[in-house]
Enzyme design. Structure first.
Site, PDB file in Angstrom:
ATOM      1  N   ASP A  98       0.218  12.699  17.656  1.00  0.00           N
ATOM      2  CA  ASP A  98      -0.353  11.332  18.035  1.00  0.00           C
ATOM      3  C   ASP A  98       0.135  10.354  18.349  1.00  0.00           C
ATOM      4  O   ASP A  98       1.147  10.260  18.323  1.00  0.00           O
ATOM      5  CB  ASP A  98      -0.098  11.466  16.300  1.00  0.00           C
ATOM      6  CG  ASP A  98      -1.562  10.411  15.520  1.00  0.00           C
ATOM      7  OD1 ASP A  98      -2.119   9.393  16.097  1.00  0.00           O
ATOM      8  OD2 ASP A  98      -2.168  10.932  14.227  1.00  0.00           O
ATOM      9  N   ASP A 199      -4.037   6.900  18.831  1.00  0.00           N
ATOM     10  CA  ASP A 199      -4.742   6.122  17.350  1.00  0.00           C
ATOM     11  C   ASP A 199      -4.975   5.054  17.889  1.00  0.00           C
ATOM     12  O   ASP A 199      -4.698   4.013  18.257  1.00  0.00           O
ATOM     13  CB  ASP A 199      -3.301   6.059  16.713  1.00  0.00           C
ATOM     14  CG  ASP A 199      -3.308   5.646  15.210  1.00  0.00           C
ATOM     15  OD1 ASP A 199      -4.220   6.480  14.443  1.00  0.00           O
ATOM     16  OD2 ASP A 199      -2.855   4.144  14.860  1.00  0.00           O
ATOM     17  N   GLU A 241      -9.069   7.877  19.671  1.00  0.00           N
ATOM     18  CA  GLU A 241      -9.458   7.588  18.249  1.00  0.00           C
ATOM     19  C   GLU A 241     -10.506   6.362  18.991  1.00  0.00           C
ATOM     20  O   GLU A 241      -9.556   4.539  18.441  1.00  0.00           O
ATOM     21  CB  GLU A 241      -8.337   6.792  17.283  1.00  0.00           C
ATOM     22  CG  GLU A 241      -9.571   6.806  15.825  1.00  0.00           C
ATOM     23  CD  GLU A 241      -8.688   6.408  14.844  1.00  0.00           C
ATOM     24  OE1 GLU A 241      -8.772   6.397  13.506  1.00  0.00           O
ATOM     25  OE2 GLU A 241      -7.120   5.368  15.484  1.00  0.00           O
ATOM     26  N   HIS A 315      -7.795  13.025   7.775  1.00  0.00           N
ATOM     27  CA  HIS A 315      -7.122  12.418   7.621  1.00  0.00           C
ATOM     28  C   HIS A 315      -7.239  10.770   6.642  1.00  0.00           C
ATOM     29  O   HIS A 315      -6.449  10.450   6.093  1.00  0.00           O
ATOM     30  CB  HIS A 315      -5.725  11.922   7.471  1.00  0.00           C
ATOM     31  CG  HIS A 315      -5.439  10.968   8.968  1.00  0.00           C
ATOM     32  ND1 HIS A 315      -6.074  11.098   9.886  1.00  0.00           N
ATOM     33  CD2 HIS A 315      -4.415   9.835   8.683  1.00  0.00           C
ATOM     34  CE1 HIS A 315      -5.898  10.453  10.627  1.00  0.00           C
ATOM     35  NE2 HIS A 315      -5.076   9.418   9.753  1.00  0.00           N
ATOM     36  N   ASP A 316      -8.622  10.321   7.863  1.00  0.00           N
ATOM     37  CA  ASP A 316      -8.776   8.747   7.121  1.00  0.00           C
ATOM     38  C   ASP A 316     -10.430   8.940   5.932  1.00  0.00           C
ATOM     39  O   ASP A 316     -11.010   8.019   5.587  1.00  0.00           O
ATOM     40  CB  ASP A 316      -9.109   8.009   8.339  1.00  0.00           C
ATOM     41  CG  ASP A 316      -7.825   7.858   8.925  1.00  0.00           C
ATOM     42  OD1 ASP A 316      -6.143   8.037   8.251  1.00  0.00           O
ATOM     43  OD2 ASP A 316      -7.042   8.064  10.278  1.00  0.00           O
TER      44      ASP A 316
HETATM   45  C1  GLC Z   1      -5.364   5.473  12.402  1.00  0.00           C
HETATM   46  C2  GLC Z   1      -4.884   6.166  11.579  1.00  0.00           C
HETATM   47  C3  GLC Z   1      -4.786   5.988  10.080  1.00  0.00           C
HETATM   48  C4  GLC Z   1      -3.891   4.655  10.043  1.00  0.00           C
HETATM   49  C5  GLC Z   1      -4.340   3.218  11.812  1.00  0.00           C
HETATM   50  C6  GLC Z   1      -3.299   2.211  11.616  1.00  0.00           C
HETATM   51  O1  GLC Z   1      -7.219   5.274  12.026  1.00  0.00           O
HETATM   52  O2  GLC Z   1      -5.940   7.847  11.996  1.00  0.00           O
HETATM   53  O3  GLC Z   1      -4.422   6.738   9.369  1.00  0.00           O
HETATM   54  O4  GLC Z   1      -4.049   4.041   8.817  1.00  0.00           O
HETATM   55  O5  GLC Z   1      -4.622   3.878  12.406  1.00  0.00           O
HETATM   56  O6  GLC Z   1      -2.464   3.488  13.007  1.00  0.00           O
END
Ligand code: GLC
Ligand code: CA
Length: 540
Positions: A98, A199, A241, A315-316
């Protein structure tokens, strides 16, 4: 398109804190993952996307990194990390790291320096602005509630944090920042990692003064530079992402000719149960027809100029079987239905830990049971602005991120085989029935459905390359075709607890069932009665 390994791959996401504890402190760790590699090999996955394991004060469970080249002591050591890469490699499993570089932790040495004074050499690594009329520089909001600007009294300036105030945003316009990121990525590439999940990467081109956060003008220049300076020389998977991506935007990232990323995560389908223009907490029921339209649009529009990633969970997000399926009477059927529907589409599928055994959401009744900073901040903000406790808890149970973060359920023992101590987040009591041991012992389990789907992808080019076509059916039936070199597969899913009938004689009859969640042996499209949440694929 020249074939790449990640086009036939299935990726498994591990949230290390909740996967497997090996030393009884209640927190999952790298040794725990190493101990479970045989299980993942049995499932058949190609790579693990490892949520952050770097040194971090854990304000956002590791998404706030204080040292990108050190391992969080709770998770283990760099030696453990090297061993994980090595041991996974022996099983033909790659490790995808990540990459969290939109922001660091406020405890990162760059930020500690940066906040010391206006003329510190690291000042410009972050985004500092003067107050405007004795107040914040502008109205940008943090994704975790409240203003995105935090005041620093010592220098009388604000710094930007699009997430928590312990996650200051890096200033990507600063060449030195980019060079630091490239060096760090090369450190990991030299270790032999299989790629990066990036991310909130769509935020790095932001122009905060104009209120522009996503898809800023320099975003794609930065990614091309990153590709050139780091992973371009390696055969790795990169996935961005990108919450705001449309198919047109996705092509900018993933068209092979542009030398940026392998693919992106798009979230258009994930937003379908939220009220238009509101926050994710503002719920509305899913319209299956909309889901069909959105997923199909993504399936057809990338063509050869991009590549899809396929996912229901991470995980979100809450667990899909609880969110849009049925986690009581039809838990097994609906979990398999989601799997079949997604894994036979075009793109690279991602499985989130526990999805392959049908883990479900675990409702909370009190905010004290919640660990996630996003839910906690939202709770207080909404409570103060007049929302009722029950209303807020309802939205946390529907959408909160802890839903998918409860510990992995390995067996039916006290703490589900996750830990011999006290788990950092409660174990779902349904681990007495829903667990890996039970799944492995049952040939009809969700686990074996996933295993079969992974094998089908590896063995059938039609799944990797075949064209996609949506078939017009009654609203709650989702049916699509894959076409490849004269061959056609039909995938049918009944998206609900009621039986459904289909009358489509032009598809004929067939005994060539490829996969089914009801043990179906034949299909007659002229007179097809679908069971609740039934899904199957058949050659037609
Ligand atoms: C992304 C991650 C999330 C995190 C955010 C800030 O959306 O998947 O879990 O809180 O970024 O890093
Ligand atoms: Ca541990």
């Amino acid at each position: 398109m020249k074939q790449k390994w990640w086009q036939t791959a299935v990726i498994y996401q591990i949230y290390p804190r909740s996967f497997q504890d090996s030393n009884g402190d209640g927190i999952g760790d790298l040794r725990g993952i190493i101990n479970r590699l045989d299980y993942l090999q049995e499932l058949g996955i190609t790579a693990i996307w490892l949520s952050p394991v770097y040194q971090s004060p854990n304000d956002d469970n590791g998404y706030d990194i204080s040292d990108y080249q050190a391992i969080m002591p709770e998770f283990g050591t760099m030696e453990d990390m090297d061993e994980l890469i090595e041991q996974a490699g022996q099983r033909d499993i790659k490790i995808i790291m990540d990459l969290v570089v939109n922001h660091t932790s406020d405890e990162h040495k760059w930020f500690i320096e940066s906040r010391k004074s206006k003329d510190n050499p690291y000042r410009d690594y972050y985004i500092w602005r003067d107050p405007l009329n004795n107040d914040v520089p502008n109205s940008l909001r943090s994704a975790f509630s409240g203003s995105a600007w935090e005041y620093d009294a010592e220098s009388n300036q604000y710094y930007l944090h699009l997430f928590s105030k312990k996650q200051p945003d890096l200033n990507w316009e600063n060449e030195k920042v980019r060079q630091e990121v490239w060096d760090m990525m090369n450190f990991w590439l030299e270790k032999g990692v299989g790629g990066f999940r990036m991310d909130v990467i769509d935020l790095v081109g932001k122009i905060p003064d104009l209120g522009v956060t996503g898809n800023g003008p320099k975003l794609h220049d930065y990614l091309q530079e990153m590709n050139r300076e780091t992973f371009g020389k390696y055969d790795v998977l990169t996935v961005g992402e990108t919450w705001g991506a449309t198919p047109e935007i996705a092509k900018l990232y993933s068209d092979p000719k542009r030398n940026e990323l392998s693919m992106v995560f798009q979230f258009e389908h994930i937003g379908l149960d939220q009220q238009e223009g509101k926050e994710k907490w503002d719920l509305k029921p899913l319209d299956v027809n909309e889901l069909k339209q959105v997923l199909s649009k993504w399936q057809v529009s990338l063509g050869n100029e991009g590549w899809n990633s396929l996912f229901w969970n991470n995980h979100d997000c809450p667990r899909i079987v609880s969110r849009w399926g049925n986690d009581s009477a039809y838990r097994v059927e609906s979990a398999k239905m989601f799997a079949i529907l997604l894994h036979l589409m075009k793109g690279t599928p991602y499985i989130y830990q526990g999805e392959e055994i049908g883990m479900t959401n675990y409702p909370v009744t009190d905010i004290n049971e919640v660990q996630d900073i996003e839910s906690i901040n939202m709770y207080h903000e909404r409570f103060e602005s007049g929302y009722k406790h029950e209303e807020i808890i309802e939205s946390i149970n529907a959408k909160g991120r802890d839903n998918s973060r409860t510990p992995m359920q390995w067996d039916d023992s006290e703490q589900a085989g996750f830990t011999s101590g006290i788990p950092w987040l409660h174990v779902n009591p349904n681990h007495r029935e829903v667990n890996v041991t039970a799944s492995l012992a049952d040939p009809n389990s969700i686990f074996y459905c996933y295993k079969q789907l992974i094998q089908l992808r590896k063995a059938n080019p039609i799944l990797v390359w075949g064209d996609y076509e949506l078939v017009d059916t009654p609203a709650h039936v989702f049916m699509y075709l894959r076409h490849y070199q004269g061959q056609t597969w039909a995938i049918v899913a009944n998206f609900g607890p009621e039986k459904a009938t289909l009358n489509m004689p032009n598809f004929g009859q067939s005994q060539n069932i490829i996969i089914s969640n009801y043990g179906r042996e034949s299909v007659d499209f002229a007179n097809l009665l679908l069971n609740p949440y039934e899904a199957f694929a058949v050659e037609v």
